[in-house]
Write a protein that holds these residues in place. Structure first.
Motif, mmCIF file in Angstrom:
data_model
loop_
_atom_site.group_PDB
_atom_site.id
_atom_site.type_symbol
_atom_site.label_atom_id
_atom_site.label_comp_id
_atom_site.label_asym_id
_atom_site.label_seq_id
_atom_site.Cartn_x
_atom_site.Cartn_y
_atom_site.Cartn_z
ATOM 1 N N LYS A 20 0.830 -1.206 0.000
ATOM 2 C CA LYS A 20 0.000 0.000 0.000
ATOM 3 C C LYS A 20 0.865 1.257 0.000
ATOM 4 O O LYS A 20 0.599 2.212 -0.738
ATOM 5 C CB LYS A 20 -0.920 -0.005 1.224
ATOM 6 N N VAL A 21 1.924 1.250 0.819
ATOM 7 C CA VAL A 21 2.827 2.403 0.889
ATOM 8 C C VAL A 21 3.513 2.635 -0.453
ATOM 9 O O VAL A 21 3.615 3.766 -0.934
ATOM 10 C CB VAL A 21 3.885 2.193 1.998
ATOM 11 N N VAL A 22 3.985 1.547 -1.073
ATOM 12 C CA VAL A 22 4.652 1.652 -2.375
ATOM 13 C C VAL A 22 3.692 2.191 -3.430
ATOM 14 O O VAL A 22 4.037 3.068 -4.230
ATOM 15 C CB VAL A 22 5.211 0.276 -2.810
ATOM 16 N N GLU A 23 2.474 1.670 -3.432
ATOM 17 C CA GLU A 23 1.476 2.118 -4.409
ATOM 18 C C GLU A 23 1.144 3.592 -4.218
ATOM 19 O O GLU A 23 1.005 4.341 -5.191
ATOM 20 C CB GLU A 23 0.208 1.268 -4.282
ATOM 21 N N GLU A 24 1.029 4.019 -2.962
ATOM 22 C CA GLU A 24 0.735 5.425 -2.689
ATOM 23 C C GLU A 24 1.867 6.326 -3.172
ATOM 24 O O GLU A 24 1.629 7.409 -3.714
ATOM 25 C CB GLU A 24 0.498 5.629 -1.187
ATOM 26 N N HIS A 25 3.100 5.863 -2.979
ATOM 27 C CA HIS A 25 4.255 6.643 -3.436
ATOM 28 C C HIS A 25 4.261 6.759 -4.959
ATOM 29 O O HIS A 25 4.490 7.838 -5.514
ATOM 30 C CB HIS A 25 5.547 5.980 -2.955
ATOM 31 N N LEU A 26 3.995 5.635 -5.633
ATOM 32 C CA LEU A 26 3.952 5.644 -7.097
ATOM 33 C C LEU A 26 2.826 6.532 -7.612
ATOM 34 O O LEU A 26 2.996 7.275 -8.585
ATOM 35 C CB LEU A 26 3.780 4.213 -7.619
ATOM 36 N N ASP A 27 1.677 6.460 -6.949
ATOM 37 C CA ASP A 27 0.540 7.297 -7.344
ATOM 38 C C ASP A 27 0.886 8.780 -7.220
ATOM 39 O O ASP A 27 0.534 9.592 -8.088
ATOM 40 C CB ASP A 27 -0.681 6.980 -6.469
ATOM 41 N N ALA A 28 1.589 9.120 -6.132
ATOM 42 C CA ALA A 28 1.972 10.517 -5.916
ATOM 43 C C ALA A 28 2.938 10.987 -6.997
ATOM 44 O O ALA A 28 2.823 12.112 -7.507
ATOM 45 C CB ALA A 28 2.607 10.671 -4.534
ATOM 46 N N GLU A 29 3.894 10.116 -7.364
ATOM 47 C CA GLU A 29 4.856 10.472 -8.408
ATOM 48 C C GLU A 29 4.162 10.620 -9.760
ATOM 49 O O GLU A 29 4.465 11.537 -10.532
ATOM 50 C CB GLU A 29 5.955 9.401 -8.497
ATOM 51 N N MET A 30 3.230 9.715 -10.044
ATOM 52 C CA MET A 30 2.485 9.793 -11.305
ATOM 53 C C MET A 30 1.646 11.064 -11.355
ATOM 54 O O MET A 30 1.523 11.710 -12.405
ATOM 55 C CB MET A 30 1.585 8.561 -11.447
ATOM 56 N N GLN A 31 1.079 11.429 -10.216
ATOM 57 C CA GLN A 31 0.260 12.641 -10.158
ATOM 58 C C GLN A 31 1.115 13.880 -10.426
ATOM 59 O O GLN A 31 0.687 14.810 -11.115
ATOM 60 C CB GLN A 31 -0.414 12.750 -8.790
ATOM 61 N N LYS A 32 2.336 13.877 -9.880
ATOM 62 C CA LYS A 32 3.250 14.993 -10.131
ATOM 63 C C LYS A 32 3.542 15.135 -11.618
ATOM 64 O O LYS A 32 3.546 16.238 -12.172
ATOM 65 C CB LYS A 32 4.563 14.778 -9.371
ATOM 66 N N LEU A 33 3.806 13.983 -12.257
ATOM 67 C CA LEU A 33 4.100 14.010 -13.691
ATOM 68 C C LEU A 33 2.897 14.487 -14.497
ATOM 69 O O LEU A 33 3.031 15.245 -15.461
ATOM 70 C CB LEU A 33 4.529 12.611 -14.162
ATOM 71 N N ASP A 34 1.710 14.033 -14.092
ATOM 72 C CA ASP A 34 0.489 14.428 -14.801
ATOM 73 C C ASP A 34 0.248 15.931 -14.705
ATOM 74 O O ASP A 34 -0.303 16.553 -15.627
ATOM 75 C CB ASP A 34 -0.722 13.675 -14.235
ATOM 76 N N GLN A 35 0.655 16.516 -13.575
ATOM 77 C CA GLN A 35 0.408 17.940 -13.353
ATOM 78 C C GLN A 35 1.453 18.836 -14.012
ATOM 79 O O GLN A 35 1.278 20.045 -14.080
ATOM 80 C CB GLN A 35 0.365 18.222 -11.843
ATOM 81 N N MET A 36 2.539 18.240 -14.490
ATOM 82 C CA MET A 36 3.578 19.028 -15.150
ATOM 83 C C MET A 36 3.152 19.409 -16.559
ATOM 84 O O MET A 36 2.567 18.604 -17.285
ATOM 85 C CB MET A 36 4.886 18.224 -15.231
ATOM 86 N N ASP A 37 3.483 20.633 -16.944
ATOM 87 C CA ASP A 37 3.233 21.008 -18.333
ATOM 88 C C ASP A 37 4.438 20.605 -19.178
ATOM 89 O O ASP A 37 5.424 20.078 -18.671
ATOM 90 C CB ASP A 37 2.947 22.507 -18.450
ATOM 91 N N GLU A 38 4.370 20.847 -20.464
ATOM 92 C CA GLU A 38 5.429 20.398 -21.376
ATOM 93 C C GLU A 38 6.772 21.043 -21.057
ATOM 94 O O GLU A 38 7.821 20.396 -21.147
ATOM 95 C CB GLU A 38 5.026 20.704 -22.821
ATOM 96 N N ASP A 39 6.746 22.313 -20.673
ATOM 97 C CA ASP A 39 8.002 23.008 -20.354
ATOM 98 C C ASP A 39 8.681 22.386 -19.134
ATOM 99 O O ASP A 39 9.901 22.207 -19.102
ATOM 100 C CB ASP A 39 7.731 24.492 -20.092
ATOM 101 N N GLU A 40 7.878 22.059 -18.115
ATOM 102 C CA GLU A 40 8.436 21.453 -16.905
ATOM 103 C C GLU A 40 9.008 20.073 -17.193
ATOM 104 O O GLU A 40 10.074 19.705 -16.690
ATOM 105 C CB GLU A 40 7.357 21.363 -15.823
#
Length: 227
Positions: A24-44
């Motif tokens: 569960k902890v690993v999945e939550e960490h991966l989800d958080a990282e994926m969310q960060k990537l999703d929120q980045m625009d092309e320049d970032e």
């Protein structure tokens, strides 16, 4: 028997619960990282990509610099004068003081050859003790083989004989790697608190630890046996 079966079932449930919690902890960490990537625009994303490429490029340049200074291979130097030049050029140096007639030096050679290729960040050398009387006297090298571990031009530590390596001729390359890691002379990725050799109570883990001993003129005590 029923009590034993019950204990096993309880243990299995505890282990399953721990595994689920870890997952569960690993999945939550991966989800958080994926969310960060999703929120980045092309320049970032482009800036992130450039930073990683720059880091890779810098690491490759550093490796090439090390190789140009003789890192990446275990080699013999002919004289004491060469020793001082070699340690001046590189931040981390392992120098094996050996003698042709000492069998254990051949054992050390085998392991150092492997580690030199693996740990390019450190320079691995060997020097015939019989051809370097000045250095052996200054460093008080009495036991052969001895490894002098030199950082920033100063001998920080010594591996004297096989005492720190399990006190056996059959020590593994991983054991020597761990010992060098303890001296911070290589980039060691393992657990320093968990030596690779077994039966620590039998062998002990005492080191001939020296702090900030300079190459010129500093001394240490050791056994006078040379085999």
């Amino acid at each position: 028997k029923m009590a034993a079966d019950t204990s096993v079932e309880i243990l299995q449930k505890v282990l399953e619960n721990e595994i689920l919690q870890t997952t569960k902890v690993v999945e939550e960490h991966l989800d958080a990282e994926m969310q960060k990537l999703d929120q980045m625009d092309e320049d970032e994303l482009e800036r992130l990509k450039q930073r990683r490429l720059e880091a890779l490029k810098k690491a490759q340049q550093q490796k090439q610099e090390w190789l140009s200074k003789g890192h990446g291979e275990y080699r013999e130097i002919p004289s004491e004068r060469d020793f001082f030049q070699e340690v001046k050029e590189s931040k981390n140096v392992v120098c094996h003081f050996y003698r042709d007639t000492t069998f254990r030096c051949q054992i050390m050679d085998k392991h150092l050859t492997v580690l030199a290729k693996k740990h390019v960040e450190t320079k691995f050398l060997k020097l015939n003790a019989e051809k370097s009387p000045f250095l052996c006297e200054r460093l008080r090298i009495k036991v052969i083989p001895t490894l002098a571990l030199v950082k920033d031009g100063k001998t920080q530590d010594y591996v004297v004989g096989f005492t720190d390596l399990g006190n056996t001729d059959d020590f593994t390359t991983e054991t020597l790697e761990w010992r060098l890691g303890c001296a911070d002379i290589i980039n060691y990725s393992g657990n320093l608190m968990d030596p690779p050799f077994q039966s620590q109570k039998k062998y002990g883990t005492s080191f001939t630890k020296l702090d900030k001993k300079t190459i010129r003129g500093k001394k240490y005590d050791s056994d006078s046996d040379d085999d």
